[in-house]
Design an enzyme around this catalytic site. Structure first.
Site, PDB file in Angstrom:
ATOM      1  N   CYS A   1     -30.049  12.324 -15.245  1.00 52.25           N
ATOM      2  CA  CYS A   1     -30.871  13.054 -16.202  1.00 52.25           C
ATOM      3  C   CYS A   1     -30.145  14.345 -16.570  1.00 52.25           C
ATOM      4  O   CYS A   1     -29.075  14.648 -16.030  1.00 52.25           O
ATOM      5  CB  CYS A   1     -32.264  13.341 -15.636  1.00 52.25           C
ATOM      6  SG  CYS A   1     -32.359  14.734 -14.494  1.00 52.25           S
TER       7      CYS A   1
ATOM      8  N   CYS B   1     -22.363  34.126 -35.093  1.00 51.85           N
ATOM      9  CA  CYS B   1     -23.198  32.913 -35.089  1.00 51.85           C
ATOM     10  C   CYS B   1     -22.311  31.698 -34.867  1.00 51.85           C
ATOM     11  O   CYS B   1     -21.098  31.731 -35.105  1.00 51.85           O
ATOM     12  CB  CYS B   1     -23.973  32.781 -36.404  1.00 51.85           C
ATOM     13  SG  CYS B   1     -22.939  32.446 -37.836  1.00 51.85           S
TER      14      CYS B   1
END
Length: 392
Positions: free
Chosen positions: A217, A241
């Site tokens: 997972c 960004c």
């Protein structure tokens, strides 16, 4: 004053949504009650149904029964949702809490006039126009908050067309916190899902298929930022960004939807992990086993269930069935599809149209005349052979 500003922004957004709905509803969008295999230009499913005629998919119409949840409707998620819509998926549930911005225009799907709208609302409006046969359900909230997480998990458990669990969850989010929330929810309710992502420098990405208890997972082998309990917000620099390329995002979305279709319609082989490095066009694949010491309680519980299931139902070795020959329509060029794994019969030639015979009718192997300068000694080493080739 601040509350008044927010209220004005909300009213402006509602007006934009209403205007967009009016614009899209003014165009006739006939619903199609069932998928038809009729080969006519007016049938939007004829090319998809060809997969059934050619023996790739046994029952393509089955796609109308499936529900897929897409979490994150950004650069990857919006394209993923559009592809599934065009494929005729039965229902899409969209989760996101962000708004469309002009800064998103370097990506695919969203348009400048949708700036300011919530991504899920803008996406649903566009997608329902593309294919009115698909049902859409939208949720404009952050799934990582306590209340929203419970609601998110509830919709995954009861959001399908039959009010049962969805058939697949696709994670297209851009932060670890949201990925961990999806991971926790899917482990708890035993939901199969795909995780996907694109790197901050926009030149690599991946998809990962997660089956609770059977594969690792997201918490079994977490990224360093998660394993070290680092707040990823502190890693962001002001004025900097992440880069994004529509090409990389579209490639990742394509891999994601392709494997979604293979899983739902049961054809081909689903990739457990498929990476993409744009700098070298490198595509690594792997499968990661679950960590028996995983921090996620429900992951460990699913692993235990898998072990008990194997004890009760041991896996039997089966002989793989021979792949049926692909059925294809006749064509004027005489081109046929062949299985590349079949041995080539020496001296045999494919039958092709006379007009292109000369260009492609090459002998399988040419006889080497004894003593010819073109013959190659079998005992020549690779280094010597390379040196000979360089001197030519």
């Amino acid at each position: 004053m601040e509350e008044l500003k927010k209220r004005i922004e909300q009213l402006e957004q509602e007006l934009k949504i209403e205007k967009l709905k009016n614009e899209t509803s003014s165009v006739a969008r006939p619903k199609i009650s069932q998928m038809s295999s009729e080969v006519v230009d007016s049938n939007p499913y004829s090319r998809l149904m060809a997969l059934k005629r050619m023996g790739i998919v046994e029952n393509y119409e089955k796609i109308r029964d499936y529900t897929v949840a897409v979490v994150g409707v950004g650069g990857v998620g919006s394209v993923t949702a559009e592809m599934l819509t065009r494929c005729g998926i039965g229902k899409l549930i969209l989760f996101d809490y962000d708004k469309v911005e002009l800064a998103n225009m370097n990506r695919l799907f969203f348009q400048p006039h949708q700036s300011g709208l919530s991504k899920v609302e803008a996406a649903a409006n566009t997608l329902s126009f593309i294919n009115p046969d698909v049902q859409f359900e939208t949720h404009n909230y952050n799934i990582t908050t306590m209340d929203n997480f419970q609601h998110f998990m509830g919709r995954i458990k009861e959001g399908s067309l039959t009010n049962g669990p969805v058939d697949l969850v696709l994670s297209c989010v851009d932060n670890f916190e949201a990925r961990m929330a999806i991971n926790a929810a899917c482990n708890e309710i035993n939901q199969i899902w795909f995780e996907s992502g694109v790197s901050e420098n926009a030149v690599s990405g991946h998809i990962q298929f997660l089956i609770p208890g059977k594969t690792a997972c997201f918490a079994c082998a977490p990224p360093l930022v998660v394993a070290s309990n680092i707040d990823e917000k502190t890693l962001k620099k002001d004025g900097v960004c992440a880069a994004s390329l529509p090409t990389t995002m579209a490639i990742v979305a394509g891999f994601l939807v392709q494997n979604t279709l293979k899983y739902l319609l049961k054809f081909g082989q689903v990739s457990y992990y498929l990476g993409y490095n744009a700098m070298q066009d490198f595509f690594p694949t792997m499968m990661m086993k679950p960590n028996d010491g995983c921090d996620d309680y429900h992951c460990r519980l699913r692993q235990k269930e898998q072990r008990e299931s194997l004890i009760l139902n041991p896996v039997k070795e089966t002989v793989s069935e021979e792949i049926a020959a692909v059925i294809h329509e006749d064509n004027e060029w005489g081109i046929s599809l062949v299985d590349e794994s079949e041995p080539v019969v020496e001296g045999a030639h494919s039958e092709i149209a006379p007009g292109i015979h000369a260009a492609y009718d090459l002998p399988v192997a040419e006889e080497v005349v004894e003593g010819s300068s073109d013959s190659v000694d079998a005992n020549v080493s690779l280094e010597e052979l390379m040196a000979q080739m360089k001197s030519m």
